[in-house]
Design a protein around this motif. Structure first.
Motif, PDB file in Angstrom:
ATOM      1  N   TRP A  42       0.870  -1.183   0.000  1.00  0.00           N
ATOM      2  CA  TRP A  42       0.000   0.000   0.000  1.00  0.00           C
ATOM      3  C   TRP A  42       0.901   1.224   0.000  1.00  0.00           C
ATOM      4  N   THR A  43       0.602   2.181  -0.872  1.00  0.00           N
ATOM      5  CA  THR A  43       1.454   3.358  -1.004  1.00  0.00           C
ATOM      6  C   THR A  43       0.610   4.626  -1.020  1.00  0.00           C
ATOM      7  N   ASP A  44       0.970   5.560  -0.153  1.00  0.00           N
ATOM      8  CA  ASP A  44       0.422   6.916  -0.181  1.00  0.00           C
ATOM      9  C   ASP A  44       1.512   7.788  -0.799  1.00  0.00           C
ATOM     10  N   MET A  45       1.254   8.345  -1.995  1.00  0.00           N
ATOM     11  CA  MET A  45       2.324   9.013  -2.716  1.00  0.00           C
ATOM     12  C   MET A  45       1.790  10.220  -3.476  1.00  0.00           C
ATOM     13  N   SER A  46       2.599  11.260  -3.508  1.00  0.00           N
ATOM     14  CA  SER A  46       2.272  12.465  -4.261  1.00  0.00           C
ATOM     15  C   SER A  46       3.579  13.095  -4.718  1.00  0.00           C
ATOM     16  N   GLY A  47       3.468  14.131  -5.534  1.00  0.00           N
ATOM     17  CA  GLY A  47       4.683  14.768  -6.014  1.00  0.00           C
ATOM     18  C   GLY A  47       4.382  15.978  -6.860  1.00  0.00           C
ATOM     19  N   ASP A  97      -2.138  13.009  -6.147  1.00  0.00           N
ATOM     20  CA  ASP A  97      -2.296  11.643  -5.641  1.00  0.00           C
ATOM     21  C   ASP A  97      -1.792  10.665  -6.696  1.00  0.00           C
ATOM     22  N   VAL A  98      -0.735   9.939  -6.350  1.00  0.00           N
ATOM     23  CA  VAL A  98      -0.239   8.852  -7.196  1.00  0.00           C
ATOM     24  C   VAL A  98      -0.189   7.583  -6.342  1.00  0.00           C
ATOM     25  N   GLY A  99      -1.098   7.506  -5.380  1.00  0.00           N
ATOM     26  CA  GLY A  99      -1.133   6.374  -4.472  1.00  0.00           C
ATOM     27  C   GLY A  99      -1.631   5.114  -5.155  1.00  0.00           C
ATOM     28  N   SER A 100      -1.359   3.960  -4.528  1.00  0.00           N
ATOM     29  CA  SER A 100      -1.734   2.689  -5.138  1.00  0.00           C
ATOM     30  C   SER A 100      -1.859   1.606  -4.078  1.00  0.00           C
ATOM     31  N   PHE A 101      -2.558   0.545  -4.472  1.00  0.00           N
ATOM     32  CA  PHE A 101      -2.559  -0.697  -3.700  1.00  0.00           C
ATOM     33  C   PHE A 101      -2.325  -1.827  -4.689  1.00  0.00           C
ATOM     34  N   ASP A 127      -8.718  13.639 -12.014  1.00  0.00           N
ATOM     35  CA  ASP A 127      -8.654  12.709 -10.887  1.00  0.00           C
ATOM     36  C   ASP A 127      -9.105  11.357 -11.423  1.00  0.00           C
ATOM     37  N   LEU A 128      -8.140  10.492 -11.698  1.00  0.00           N
ATOM     38  CA  LEU A 128      -8.400   9.235 -12.384  1.00  0.00           C
ATOM     39  C   LEU A 128      -8.009   8.061 -11.503  1.00  0.00           C
ATOM     40  N   ALA A 129      -8.615   6.923 -11.786  1.00  0.00           N
ATOM     41  CA  ALA A 129      -8.240   5.672 -11.117  1.00  0.00           C
ATOM     42  C   ALA A 129      -8.289   4.552 -12.141  1.00  0.00           C
ATOM     43  N   TYR A 130      -7.255   3.716 -12.122  1.00  0.00           N
ATOM     44  CA  TYR A 130      -7.176   2.574 -13.021  1.00  0.00           C
ATOM     45  C   TYR A 130      -6.943   1.320 -12.185  1.00  0.00           C
ATOM     46  N   THR A 131      -7.773   0.309 -12.405  1.00  0.00           N
ATOM     47  CA  THR A 131      -7.639  -0.955 -11.698  1.00  0.00           C
ATOM     48  C   THR A 131      -7.286  -2.037 -12.696  1.00  0.00           C
ATOM     49  N   ASP A 132      -6.137  -2.660 -12.495  1.00  0.00           N
ATOM     50  CA  ASP A 132      -5.642  -3.706 -13.378  1.00  0.00           C
ATOM     51  C   ASP A 132      -5.725  -5.036 -12.637  1.00  0.00           C
ATOM     52  N   ARG A 186       2.611 -22.780 -12.455  1.00  0.00           N
ATOM     53  CA  ARG A 186       2.454 -21.613 -11.593  1.00  0.00           C
ATOM     54  C   ARG A 186       1.231 -20.830 -12.051  1.00  0.00           C
ATOM     55  N   ALA A 187       0.327 -20.558 -11.134  1.00  0.00           N
ATOM     56  CA  ALA A 187      -0.872 -19.778 -11.425  1.00  0.00           C
ATOM     57  C   ALA A 187      -0.934 -18.615 -10.448  1.00  0.00           C
ATOM     58  N   GLY A 188      -1.289 -17.456 -10.968  1.00  0.00           N
ATOM     59  CA  GLY A 188      -1.302 -16.277 -10.108  1.00  0.00           C
ATOM     60  C   GLY A 188      -2.410 -15.308 -10.450  1.00  0.00           C
ATOM     61  N   TYR A 189      -2.589 -14.357  -9.561  1.00  0.00           N
ATOM     62  CA  TYR A 189      -3.592 -13.324  -9.759  1.00  0.00           C
ATOM     63  C   TYR A 189      -3.003 -12.000  -9.259  1.00  0.00           C
ATOM     64  N   PHE A 190      -2.942 -11.034 -10.174  1.00  0.00           N
ATOM     65  CA  PHE A 190      -2.371  -9.717  -9.886  1.00  0.00           C
ATOM     66  C   PHE A 190      -3.498  -8.697  -9.813  1.00  0.00           C
ATOM     67  N   TYR A 191      -3.406  -7.806  -8.816  1.00  0.00           N
ATOM     68  CA  TYR A 191      -4.387  -6.723  -8.659  1.00  0.00           C
ATOM     69  C   TYR A 191      -3.631  -5.446  -8.315  1.00  0.00           C
ATOM     70  N   MET A 192      -3.938  -4.377  -9.040  1.00  0.00           N
ATOM     71  CA  MET A 192      -3.346  -3.094  -8.681  1.00  0.00           C
ATOM     72  C   MET A 192      -4.318  -1.977  -9.014  1.00  0.00           C
ATOM     73  N   ASN A 193      -4.555  -1.111  -8.039  1.00  0.00           N
ATOM     74  CA  ASN A 193      -5.331   0.105  -8.235  1.00  0.00           C
ATOM     75  C   ASN A 193      -4.383   1.295  -8.195  1.00  0.00           C
ATOM     76  N   GLN A 194      -4.377   2.087  -9.270  1.00  0.00           N
ATOM     77  CA  GLN A 194      -3.466   3.221  -9.401  1.00  0.00           C
ATOM     78  C   GLN A 194      -4.257   4.511  -9.520  1.00  0.00           C
ATOM     79  N   ASN A 195      -4.042   5.438  -8.579  1.00  0.00           N
ATOM     80  CA  ASN A 195      -4.642   6.768  -8.667  1.00  0.00           C
ATOM     81  C   ASN A 195      -3.726   7.703  -9.448  1.00  0.00           C
ATOM     82  N   ILE A 196      -4.319   8.578 -10.238  1.00  0.00           N
ATOM     83  CA  ILE A 196      -3.560   9.618 -10.935  1.00  0.00           C
ATOM     84  C   ILE A 196      -4.392  10.901 -10.867  1.00  0.00           C
TER      85      ILE A 196
END
Length: 824
Positions: A350-355, A412-416, A498-503, A436-446
């Motif tokens: 989990w990341t709280d990030m800005s710049g 806001d460039v935070g993510s989980f 103010d955008l959000a992308y969930t991959d 090997r089987a996996g599942y990736f999840y990432m939510n990226q704020n911009i």
């Protein structure tokens, strides 16, 4: 976020452009130490690859192009920016002139960057992305990661599995792997610039807290004006990273990680230069009088703060702070091996990030072209210095800078992000099959807002002053050099969003291994959901500043509301043949996709209901096709040892993206760039040790071409030299002294207009003295001969004069720094 007094110590702008160097650590001259060093090099191919591949396999056994650069190598090289670290990895192509803040264009394997950032290269920390997309507008992924003493090594995987074991990275993954405290000890290192103001303190400490708990703490603090003397502190940075690992038995563990960062670093936007020009190519490049890009920049004490009209429509004063970041990241990693060969791996952060991005851009124009031109509804009659020692006097220089002061707030460039994988081994006769089987999840704020002031300033490298423009009647048209708020690139670019992308991405990998060969295949299915809103600029109005009416645009115009989803698949198939324990051959074919995120907005690709129109669907995903054939070899030569990695490459991709640059678009207002690209070539890394002498060579050859939309012909791709190379040598004089010499360079490259820049190289040197085993003094010199070398191509400023006035990004001139390291 934490804010400290940022103790001084110098970033080594020293070996700036020699980033490709992979310096072999030299330990001692006596035979036993030489043998120990040789053993270390021989084990280099035995490093277990943890990035972009099935776990547990060594480099020489992996059917991928992978390079590991350890912390000792990076320390010897003394990179001054993240892009310099990347140049130590074959296949990664960066000019290395953007400065320590970042904002580098990071190409890979001759597949160029059509607009900016690193669209096909993902930067990771401990196996997870720092940001999901590498080419966010004013938020490239090299902003958010800093190499420091907490890092044990950097792994670079190119092509193939980079697109199936991770999202948004079909070209390459660059993974910063932390020191986890397996070895007891630490260090303190002080570095200072000699002849320039920059100081840096590096530190780390790690080891065992108990029989089954390890810890590590590391980071740095830095401050200074930099080798391109800004007149004020442009570097004020601090970062701390820590981790704690609890082991359960021999293999299982749980790990907790934390990072706190508060950084401010300059972004260098180029300098003018003089050149001989025949209409197609430049030669005899040399500094522009009064602005030598080797030691000067357009940062200035007279422009260290300026006014903007903020997203609320109010006047606000901001600092010329370059690229800033603030981050708090909390991570967790679990590895558990069950009794039936089933292995569970889970990584979370989990990341709280800005710049922010606040920089004085550079564009060289003749003063005579501004006099008599139309500005804000009037004709420019005269120009005067707005501040500085000549304030109020007429400006009579031949050229000036009319580019923007830009301020972009990355709110806001935070993510989980979470990556869960299960793997299991099966024995089929003499074959070992791993699934090997996996599942990736990432939510990226911009979330960001842009402020691009139309600005005029003196063309000088010595604290350039701002310029005031007056009409023919003597009426003032600017306010401290500002001719417009948020309007430099037109209404397109007074943005607020103010955008959000969930991959989400399930993936599957199968791997077969026996004593002679390996075969593997993997596939990934990414689904990216986009949401949020974006505002463009509205109608122009006036803002009164000191009695002067300044045209203003704010983001109160048309709004886009995003509500769409895009799915796509990536795959790779590869194999490796083990000729013997010292030689292996591999081949691979792959198709990898990457999603276009915030570069889709405000470009006519979003329908009123939030969905993508046909143009948006076409441009939503860029696919990269790659084919590889490689050999890995190690062995003895004379009385020494060598290693070699050679990969032959072929690749192509299509890209449709939105561009802001008036240079590329032929005018302000932005444009859509559609093009196809293809490249073929080779990348190589070789090492040689003969007694106390070591030599490392690193090169990337690319024959890169592009074809623009509507064209039937292929032309040379801009920004990609045919050959980028580095040679680095070290000699162990005795058990106390080590000296080294390196050379890094490239062949010719062209800019967007097709003008060719000459090939060139720079020399570097280092000297290390260790009076005791745990104390070392170091002296590093970058650009030993003070070569004037433009690697980041710019463009023609004035071809009507001889020599021609051009602009570009020169490498740093002769730069010397001194370090002292205490290890324990």
């Amino acid at each position: 976020m934490f804010k400290q007094q940022k103790v001084s110590v110098a970033v080594r702008q020293v070996l700036l452009a020699s980033g490709l160097l992979v310096t072999v650590p030299v330990m001692a001259q006596d035979n036993s130490a030489a043998e120990a060093s040789k053993d270390k090099e021989e084990k280099a191919f035995e490093t277990i690859v943890v990035t972009g591949s099935v776990p547990g396999r060594t480099q020489i056994e992996s059917a991928i192009a992978v390079t590991t650069v350890d912390a000792e190598m990076i320390k010897d090289f003394q990179p001054s920016s993240e892009s310099e670290v990347f140049r130590m990895i074959p296949g990664i192509q960066v000019s290395g002139t953007a400065g320590p803040g970042g904002n580098s264009n990071i190409a890979v394997r001759g597949l160029p960057v059509a607009t900016g950032g690193s669209p096909f290269v993902q930067i990771q920390e401990d196996g997870l992305p720092t940001v999901l997309f590498g080419d966010m507008n004013f938020g490239n992924n090299d902003y958010w990661t800093r190499f420091d003493s907490s890092v044990d090594r950097v792994e670079g995987v190119r092509g193939g599995t980079a697109g199936t074991f991770s999202s948004q990275s079909p070209g390459a993954i660059i993974n910063y792997i932390s020191n986890y405290g397996e070895v007891e000890g630490g260090l303190l290192r002080l570095t200072t610039g000699l002849g320039y103001d920059e100081k840096k303190l590096d530190f780390r400490q790690g080891g065992a807290l108990s029989d089954n708990v390890n810890y590590h703490l590391g980071g740095y603090v830095k401050q200074g004006k930099g080798p391109l003397d800004a007149g004020f502190n442009v570097s004020e940075s601090a970062q701390i990273k820590a981790n704690l690992t609890k082991y359960f038995g021999d293999a299982n563990y749980v790990r907790f990680l934390v990072k706190v960062a508060d950084t401010q670093e300059p972004n260098y936007t180029g300098a003018p230069a003089l050149a001989d020009y025949d209409g197609h190519s430049f030669s005899n490049l040399r500094p522009y009088p009064g602005f030598d890009g080797r030691s000067q920049s357009n940062y200035s004490i007279h422009n260290q703060e300026f006014m903007i009209v903020n997203r609320s429509g109010d006047l606000e004063r901001v600092e010329m702070s370059g690229i800033t970041t603030e981050a708090l990241a909390l991570g967790n990693e679990l590895h558990y091996e069950f009794s039936n060969n089933l292995v569970l791996d889970n990584k979370m952060r989990w990341t709280d990030m800005s710049g922010g991005f606040t920089s004085p851009f550079l564009n060289v124009v003749s003063t005579s072209s501004v006099i008599g031109s139309s500005l804000n509804g009037a004709t420019v009659g005269s120009i005067r210095y707005a501040n500085g020692p000549l304030a109020g006097t007429l400006y009579d220089q031949d050229y000036l800078n009319n580019n923007t002061n830009v301020h972009t707030s990355m709110r806001d460039v935070g993510s989980f992000v979470n990556d869960l994988a299960l793997s299991k081994e099966y024995e089929l006769g003499d074959q070992l099959v791993t699934a090997r089987a996996g599942y990736f999840y990432m939510n990226q704020n911009i979330a960001s807002d842009w402020h691009t002031n139309r600005t005029f300033s003196e063309l000088s490298g010595n604290n350039p002053a701002m310029l005031e423009l007056f009409d023919t009647s003597g009426n003032q048209l600017t306010a401290n050099g500002i001719a417009g708020f948020n309007n430099n690139w037109g209404s397109c670019c007074a943005r607020d969003y103010d955008l959000a992308y969930t991959d989400t991405a399930p993936y599957l990998a199968l791997d077969l291994d026996n004593d002679l060969f390996t075969l593997d295949a993997s596939v990934r299915r990414d689904t990216v959901d986009a949401s949020g809103w974006a505002l463009s600029g509205g109608s122009e109005f006036s803002t009164l500043v000191s009695g002067v009416a300044i045209p203003t645009i704010i983001a109160n115009g048309s709004q886009e509301n995003l509500d769409y989803s895009v799915s796509y698949s990536s795959w790779t198939v590869g194999g490796l043949y083990k000729l013997n324990e010292d030689t292996s051959f591999f081949t691979r074919a792959s198709k990898g996709g990457r999603f276009n995120a915030d570069r889709q907005i405000a470009s006519g690709k979003i329908n009123a209901d939030g969905s993508l129109n046909q143009a948006g669907q076409t441009a939503a995903v860029d696919f990269v096709h790659q084919y590889e054939l490689g050999v890995k070899r190690r062995g003895d030569v004379l009385d020494g040892y060598y290693s070699l990695e050679l990969t032959l490459l072929k690749g192509d991709f299509k890209q449709s993206t939105y561009e802001l640059s008036a240079t590329l678009c032929g005018g302000a207002g932005g444009c859509v760039i559609d093009a196809e690209y293809k490249s073929q070539g080779a990348e190589i890394l070789g090492t040689l040790r003969l007694g106390d002498f070591s030599l490392v060579g690193n090169a990337t050859y690319s024959d890169a071409e592009k074809k623009s939309a509507g064209s039937s012909s292929w032309v040379r791709a801009d920004g990609i030299p045919d050959l980028i190379y580095t040679l680095s040598s070290n000699y162990h004089i005795n058990d106390q002294w080590i000296t080294g010499l390196n050379v890094t360079g490239q062949t010719t490259a062209i800019d967007g207009a097709g003008n060719e820049y000459p090939s060139n190289y720079t020399l570097g040197a280092n000297l290390k003295y260790s009076p005791t085993d745990n104390l070392q003094f170091g002296l590093q010199v970058y650009n030993l001969t003070d070569e004037f070398d433009i690697r980041g191509s710019g463009g023609v400023a004035d071809a009507s004069v001889s020599p021609t006035v051009i602009s570009g990004g020169p490498v740093i001139g002769r730069t010397v720094n001194l370090s002292v390291t205490l290890s324990y």
